[in-house]
Design a protein around this motif. Structure first.
Motif, PDB file in Angstrom:
ATOM      1  N   THR A 171       0.853  -1.184   0.000  1.00 47.74           N
ATOM      2  CA  THR A 171       0.000   0.000   0.000  1.00 47.74           C
ATOM      3  C   THR A 171       0.890   1.236   0.000  1.00 47.74           C
ATOM      4  O   THR A 171       1.772   1.366   0.852  1.00 47.74           O
ATOM      5  CB  THR A 171      -0.910   0.032   1.245  1.00 47.74           C
ATOM      6  N   ALA A 172       0.683   2.113  -0.966  1.00 51.09           N
ATOM      7  CA  ALA A 172       1.452   3.360  -1.043  1.00 51.09           C
ATOM      8  C   ALA A 172       0.588   4.504  -0.530  1.00 51.09           C
ATOM      9  O   ALA A 172      -0.540   4.688  -0.997  1.00 51.09           O
ATOM     10  CB  ALA A 172       1.889   3.621  -2.481  1.00 51.09           C
ATOM     11  N   LEU A 173       1.081   5.233   0.447  1.00 54.99           N
ATOM     12  CA  LEU A 173       0.373   6.399   0.974  1.00 54.99           C
ATOM     13  C   LEU A 173       0.900   7.658   0.286  1.00 54.99           C
ATOM     14  O   LEU A 173       2.105   7.904   0.283  1.00 54.99           O
ATOM     15  CB  LEU A 173       0.571   6.500   2.486  1.00 54.99           C
ATOM     16  N   VAL A 174       0.002   8.413  -0.311  1.00 53.62           N
ATOM     17  CA  VAL A 174       0.411   9.620  -1.039  1.00 53.62           C
ATOM     18  C   VAL A 174      -0.329  10.825  -0.474  1.00 53.62           C
ATOM     19  O   VAL A 174      -1.340  10.681   0.224  1.00 53.62           O
ATOM     20  CB  VAL A 174       0.096   9.475  -2.552  1.00 53.62           C
ATOM     21  N   HIS A 175       0.193  11.995  -0.761  1.00 53.19           N
ATOM     22  CA  HIS A 175      -0.499  13.201  -0.324  1.00 53.19           C
ATOM     23  C   HIS A 175      -0.497  14.212  -1.464  1.00 53.19           C
ATOM     24  O   HIS A 175       0.280  14.098  -2.407  1.00 53.19           O
ATOM     25  CB  HIS A 175       0.162  13.787   0.931  1.00 53.19           C
TER      26      HIS A 175
END
Length: 206
Positions: A171-175
């Motif tokens: 899972t990649a968390l991006v902002h």
């Protein structure tokens, strides 16, 4: 060094030498036996053989098992986040910022240092600096790692990864503002020509 002598019986005729040895000695893993064969520690009728040698009835097989290499890793008590553990394997949640195994510049504070303090029965297939480590994730990635407590478990877990019977999801968390609900990132990753220690996006060998 331990020394084993055995004679091949009819039911094993035609088997590869590495398969034969793991069949008659259940505590030996195939990876381990293949390494001994490369080091000429396995002799058939007094001669070194390759791993694909097929044994014949009456073959005299000698195996010189080396002494276990002492672990040169400092055990460090840590508050490990262990999700599952039995006599063969454990699953641990590695936090972001922790290195998996010791390496130049990171000899302490790694997951392996903590595992060494938690249990003393880790597999040795990956060498003295990576006991029990079947697969790894980067320092700044958090997630679950499978750890093998013995060589047979190690080999089984590796085979499951190779055969894709174990599924790994990331899972990649991006902002920021993402203009699409879904999409594909097509950016082949390969070795950086200018810095061989780094990886980069490249279409030549990515």
């Amino acid at each position: 060094m331990e020394h084993y002598d055995m004679t091949v019986h009819e039911q094993h005729k035609g088997e590869r030498i590495d398969k034969y040895l793991t069949a008659v000695e259940a505590d030996w893993s195939r990876t381990q036996v293949q390494q001994w064969i490369k080091e000429d520690r396995v002799l058939v009728n007094g001669n070194a053989v390759k791993a694909n040698y097929k044994v014949q009835e009456g073959d005299a097989v000698s195996v010189h098992v080396p002494e276990p290499e002492p672990l040169d890793v400092t055990a460090e008590p840590m508050d490990l986040d262990i999700y599952y553990e039995d006599q063969d394997v454990l699953v641990v949640n590695k936090p972001r910022g922790m290195v998996v195994h010791p390496a130049p510049g990171h000899l302490t504070g790694t997951l392996v240092n903590g595992l060494m303090a938690h249990c003393d029965d880790l597999s040795g297939i990956n060498g003295v600096m990576r006991p029990g480590i079947v697969h790894r994730i980067d320092k700044d990635t958090s997630g679950l790692l499978m750890v093998a407590k013995n060589d047979m478990a190690h080999e089984s877990l590796v085979n499951q990864l190779v055969n894709k019977t174990v599924t790994r999801k990331y899972t990649a968390l991006v902002h920021g503002v993402i203009p699409h609900d879904h999409g594909t990132i097509d950016a082949p990753i390969g070795r950086d020509k200018k810095d061989r220690q780094s990886m980069t996006v490249t279409r030549e060998n990515g």
